[in-house]
Design a protein around this motif. Structure first.
Motif, PDB file in Angstrom:
ATOM      1  N   HIS A 172      30.297  15.966 -96.164  1.00 33.85           N
ATOM      2  CA  HIS A 172      30.940  15.430 -94.966  1.00 33.85           C
ATOM      3  C   HIS A 172      32.443  15.492 -95.180  1.00 33.85           C
ATOM      4  O   HIS A 172      32.960  14.926 -96.140  1.00 33.85           O
ATOM      5  CB  HIS A 172      30.508  13.976 -94.709  1.00 33.85           C
ATOM      6  N   LEU A 173      33.134  16.186 -94.279  1.00 35.71           N
ATOM      7  CA  LEU A 173      34.584  16.337 -94.364  1.00 35.71           C
ATOM      8  C   LEU A 173      35.256  15.341 -93.435  1.00 35.71           C
ATOM      9  O   LEU A 173      34.920  15.260 -92.253  1.00 35.71           O
ATOM     10  CB  LEU A 173      35.002  17.760 -93.973  1.00 35.71           C
TER      11      LEU A 173
ATOM     12  N   ASN B 246      29.318  18.635 -90.931  1.00 36.02           N
ATOM     13  CA  ASN B 246      29.612  17.201 -90.800  1.00 36.02           C
ATOM     14  C   ASN B 246      31.121  17.014 -90.922  1.00 36.02           C
ATOM     15  O   ASN B 246      31.698  17.277 -91.964  1.00 36.02           O
ATOM     16  CB  ASN B 246      28.904  16.392 -91.890  1.00 36.02           C
ATOM     17  N   PHE B 247      31.740  16.529 -89.849  1.00 41.15           N
ATOM     18  CA  PHE B 247      33.194  16.511 -89.802  1.00 41.15           C
ATOM     19  C   PHE B 247      33.680  15.379 -88.910  1.00 41.15           C
ATOM     20  O   PHE B 247      33.160  15.164 -87.815  1.00 41.15           O
ATOM     21  CB  PHE B 247      33.692  17.854 -89.243  1.00 41.15           C
ATOM     22  N   ASP B 248      34.671  14.640 -89.393  1.00 41.88           N
ATOM     23  CA  ASP B 248      35.344  13.618 -88.600  1.00 41.88           C
ATOM     24  C   ASP B 248      36.847  13.814 -88.728  1.00 41.88           C
ATOM     25  O   ASP B 248      37.352  14.122 -89.810  1.00 41.88           O
ATOM     26  CB  ASP B 248      34.995  12.201 -89.077  1.00 41.88           C
TER      27      ASP B 248
ATOM     28  N   ALA C 217      44.358  25.456 -90.324  1.00 41.65           N
ATOM     29  CA  ALA C 217      42.939  25.380 -89.962  1.00 41.65           C
ATOM     30  C   ALA C 217      42.147  26.508 -90.609  1.00 41.65           C
ATOM     31  O   ALA C 217      41.020  26.288 -91.092  1.00 41.65           O
ATOM     32  CB  ALA C 217      42.774  25.403 -88.449  1.00 41.65           C
ATOM     33  N   GLU C 218      42.706  27.709 -90.633  1.00 43.01           N
ATOM     34  CA  GLU C 218      42.027  28.839 -91.262  1.00 43.01           C
ATOM     35  C   GLU C 218      41.829  28.602 -92.757  1.00 43.01           C
ATOM     36  O   GLU C 218      40.767  28.892 -93.299  1.00 43.01           O
ATOM     37  CB  GLU C 218      42.815  30.139 -91.038  1.00 43.01           C
ATOM     38  N   HIS C 219      42.840  28.059 -93.411  1.00 43.33           N
ATOM     39  CA  HIS C 219      42.742  27.793 -94.847  1.00 43.33           C
ATOM     40  C   HIS C 219      41.646  26.767 -95.140  1.00 43.33           C
ATOM     41  O   HIS C 219      40.862  26.941 -96.080  1.00 43.33           O
ATOM     42  CB  HIS C 219      44.087  27.302 -95.404  1.00 43.33           C
ATOM     43  N   ILE C 220      41.605  25.713 -94.358  1.00 44.54           N
ATOM     44  CA  ILE C 220      40.587  24.681 -94.579  1.00 44.54           C
ATOM     45  C   ILE C 220      39.201  25.245 -94.294  1.00 44.54           C
ATOM     46  O   ILE C 220      38.264  25.057 -95.089  1.00 44.54           O
ATOM     47  CB  ILE C 220      40.879  23.434 -93.729  1.00 44.54           C
ATOM     48  N   ALA C 221      39.041  25.931 -93.171  1.00 36.86           N
ATOM     49  CA  ALA C 221      37.740  26.504 -92.825  1.00 36.86           C
ATOM     50  C   ALA C 221      37.276  27.489 -93.897  1.00 36.86           C
ATOM     51  O   ALA C 221      36.095  27.479 -94.296  1.00 36.86           O
ATOM     52  CB  ALA C 221      37.807  27.181 -91.458  1.00 36.86           C
ATOM     53  N   ASP C 222      38.178  28.332 -94.374  1.00 39.97           N
ATOM     54  CA  ASP C 222      37.824  29.314 -95.406  1.00 39.97           C
ATOM     55  C   ASP C 222      37.436  28.655 -96.722  1.00 39.97           C
ATOM     56  O   ASP C 222      36.632  29.198 -97.480  1.00 39.97           O
ATOM     57  CB  ASP C 222      38.987  30.284 -95.650  1.00 39.97           C
TER      58      ASP C 222
ATOM     59  N   ARG D 101      35.274  22.232 -87.687  1.00 41.41           N
ATOM     60  CA  ARG D 101      33.967  21.622 -87.468  1.00 41.41           C
ATOM     61  C   ARG D 101      32.846  22.636 -87.694  1.00 41.41           C
ATOM     62  O   ARG D 101      31.838  22.330 -88.320  1.00 41.41           O
ATOM     63  CB  ARG D 101      33.856  21.043 -86.063  1.00 41.41           C
ATOM     64  N   LEU D 102      33.035  23.847 -87.210  1.00 38.47           N
ATOM     65  CA  LEU D 102      32.019  24.882 -87.392  1.00 38.47           C
ATOM     66  C   LEU D 102      31.841  25.237 -88.873  1.00 38.47           C
ATOM     67  O   LEU D 102      30.729  25.504 -89.321  1.00 38.47           O
ATOM     68  CB  LEU D 102      32.384  26.128 -86.589  1.00 38.47           C
TER      69      LEU D 102
END
Length: 81
Positions: free
Chosen positions: A40-41, A67-69, A18-23, A62-63
């Motif tokens: 949109h992710l 735009n996230f699903d 999750a950290e890698h994707i958010a970063d 999401r943060l």
């Protein structure tokens, strides 16, 4: 306006996924917004157990993405699905 959909399939992600994707997504989103584009992710659980995706991890993404699903498949379907 240009709209970009980013589809990211994941199967049994590692500990810091999750950290890698958010970063990675946060600066991409900022760059797109500066250009007036939208991002949109779509995060695709390709057959992993739901326990691999705790709510706090999905909220972090999401943060970062805006735009996230989150879409989940029961069975791993592979990249062609």
């Amino acid at each position: 306006m240009i709209a970009v959909d980013l589809i990211l399939p994941i199967y049994r992600p590692h500990e810091k996924w999750a950290e890698h994707i958010a970063d990675a997504v946060a600066p991409l989103r900022r760059t797109f917004e500066e250009k007036g584009w939208s991002l949109h992710l779509y995060l695709i659980n390709d057959g992993s157990p739901e326990t691999c995706y705790p709510p706090d991890a999905l909220e972090k993404i999401r943060l970062a993405a805006g735009n996230f699903d989150f879409v989940s498949y029961e069975k791993n379907r592979g990249k062609g699905y």
